[in-house]
Design an enzyme around this catalytic site. Structure first.
Site, PDB file in Angstrom:
ATOM      1  N   HIS A  36       5.617  -4.202   3.744  1.00  0.00           N
ATOM      2  CA  HIS A  36       6.016  -2.870   3.269  1.00  0.00           C
ATOM      3  C   HIS A  36       7.538  -2.749   3.369  1.00  0.00           C
ATOM      4  O   HIS A  36       8.123  -3.108   4.398  1.00  0.00           O
ATOM      5  CB  HIS A  36       5.340  -1.794   4.125  1.00  0.00           C
ATOM      6  CG  HIS A  36       5.626  -0.413   3.635  1.00  0.00           C
ATOM      7  ND1 HIS A  36       5.020   0.126   2.522  1.00  0.00           N
ATOM      8  CD2 HIS A  36       6.481   0.546   4.098  1.00  0.00           C
ATOM      9  CE1 HIS A  36       5.483   1.350   2.316  1.00  0.00           C
ATOM     10  NE2 HIS A  36       6.365   1.628   3.265  1.00  0.00           N
ATOM     11  N   ILE A  90      -7.494  -0.344   1.364  1.00  0.00           N
ATOM     12  CA  ILE A  90      -8.693  -1.135   1.653  1.00  0.00           C
ATOM     13  C   ILE A  90      -9.392  -0.481   2.834  1.00  0.00           C
ATOM     14  O   ILE A  90      -8.787  -0.304   3.891  1.00  0.00           O
ATOM     15  CB  ILE A  90      -8.282  -2.582   1.997  1.00  0.00           C
ATOM     16  CG1 ILE A  90      -7.713  -3.240   0.753  1.00  0.00           C
ATOM     17  CG2 ILE A  90      -9.452  -3.364   2.537  1.00  0.00           C
ATOM     18  CD1 ILE A  90      -7.173  -4.602   1.001  1.00  0.00           C
ATOM     19  N   MET A 150      -1.566  -2.157  -4.859  1.00  0.00           N
ATOM     20  CA  MET A 150      -1.402  -0.715  -4.633  1.00  0.00           C
ATOM     21  C   MET A 150      -2.752  -0.037  -4.426  1.00  0.00           C
ATOM     22  O   MET A 150      -3.090   0.923  -5.120  1.00  0.00           O
ATOM     23  CB  MET A 150      -0.658  -0.080  -5.815  1.00  0.00           C
ATOM     24  CG  MET A 150       0.618  -0.786  -6.195  1.00  0.00           C
ATOM     25  SD  MET A 150       1.785  -0.839  -4.835  1.00  0.00           S
ATOM     26  CE  MET A 150       2.713   0.625  -5.193  1.00  0.00           C
TER      27      MET A 150
HETATM   28  C1  GRF Z   1       7.363  -5.345  -2.332  1.00  0.00           C
HETATM   29  O1  GRF Z   1       8.491  -4.538  -2.177  1.00  0.00           O
HETATM   30  C2  GRF Z   1       6.409  -5.135  -1.190  1.00  0.00           C
HETATM   31  O2  GRF Z   1       7.053  -4.845   0.001  1.00  0.00           O
HETATM   32  C3  GRF Z   1       5.598  -3.951  -1.648  1.00  0.00           C
HETATM   33  O3  GRF Z   1       5.446  -4.142  -3.038  1.00  0.00           O
HETATM   34  C4  GRF Z   1       6.514  -4.942  -3.524  1.00  0.00           C
HETATM   35  C5  GRF Z   1       5.891  -6.126  -4.184  1.00  0.00           C
HETATM   36  O4  GRF Z   1       6.873  -6.924  -4.820  1.00  0.00           O
HETATM   37  N1  GRF Z   1       4.359  -3.868  -0.915  1.00  0.00           N
HETATM   38  P1  GRF Z   1       6.466  -8.342  -5.381  1.00  0.00           P
HETATM   39  O5  GRF Z   1       5.341  -8.117  -6.384  1.00  0.00           O
HETATM   40  O6  GRF Z   1       6.044  -9.200  -4.238  1.00  0.00           O
HETATM   41  O7  GRF Z   1       7.705  -8.867  -6.058  1.00  0.00           O
END
Ligand code: GRF
Length: 210
Positions: free
Chosen positions: A110, A94, A91
């Protein structure tokens, strides 16, 4: 090692990390997991699966790296001979040395059909907006938030009675399918990019067979 060494950068539970390790990524092989959160469940998952996992200090900010720390991350990845970086639940934006070192070689997943609903809580926003179809997107990372060139997308219908949780769960199943596929295409040199447009080239091995 032949092929491309892939690093996953993740800060949460790590289901996409696991999908990338276990899925068919062709010539790409996940050799490293880096996390910006020492408590992230993804670190335990990496231990269980047998992939090297490390916490590296991201610096003092919450949604981006410190400049010096981003340089440390980039240096670490380069020292390890990483050829492709996959963000999976990191989160942080970059913008600095990491992007400079790996431009065109960083992907993100995403959970919406971009450019709709970039940023946080896209599944909730999609439901509140009343869309009938949502989905997920794998894209190259640029300096914006979820704005980079799109590689693959998968649609997921919104069902009556969906909550952010039920919709997220069905989108996640598609994430686990298309992320390894995008890595496979990239590592096979089958993604051609002109400006924003990314095209998956025909598999020449397949053409030779017919
Ligand atoms: C996923 O929904 C991804 O699309 C988003 O964050 C979430 C990560 O889930 N960027 P995980 O940690 O891979 O289970």
């Amino acid at each position: 090692m032949s092929g491309t060494a892939v690093a996953v950068l993740a800060g949460g539970r790590g289901s996409n990390f696991e999908a990338l390790v276990r899925g068919d990524t062709g010539d790409g092989r996940v050799t490293l997991l880096l996390s910006d959160n020492p408590e992230a469940p993804v670190l335990a998952r990496a231990r269980e699966i047998g992939v090297e996992g490390r916490y590296i200090d991201p610096g003092p900010y919450r949604t981006r790296f410190g400049l010096r720390e981003e340089g440390d991350w980039a240096g670490f990845l380069m020292d390890r001979g990483i050829g492709l970086v996959c963000l999976a639940g990191l989160m942080r934006i970059i913008k600095g040395p990491l992007l400079d070192a790996f431009e065109g070689r960083i992907m993100n997943i995403h959970p919406s059909l971009l450019p709709a609903f970039p940023g946080l809580e896209p599944q909730r926003k999609a439901l509140e907006h009343g869309v009938k179809v949502s989905g997920c997107t794998v894209h190259y990372v640029d300096r914006g938030t979820d704005t980079g060139p799109i590689i693959l997308q998968a649609p997921v219908p919104v069902l009556p009675g969906d909550t952010p949780e039920t919709l997220s769960e069905r989108i996640l199943a598609e994430e686990h399918r298309i992320y390894p596929e995008a890595v496979k295409l990239h590592c096979a040199g089958r993604l051609s990019r002109r400006g924003r447009r990314v095209t998956a080239l025909e598999d020449s091995a397949h053409l030779r067979d017919i």
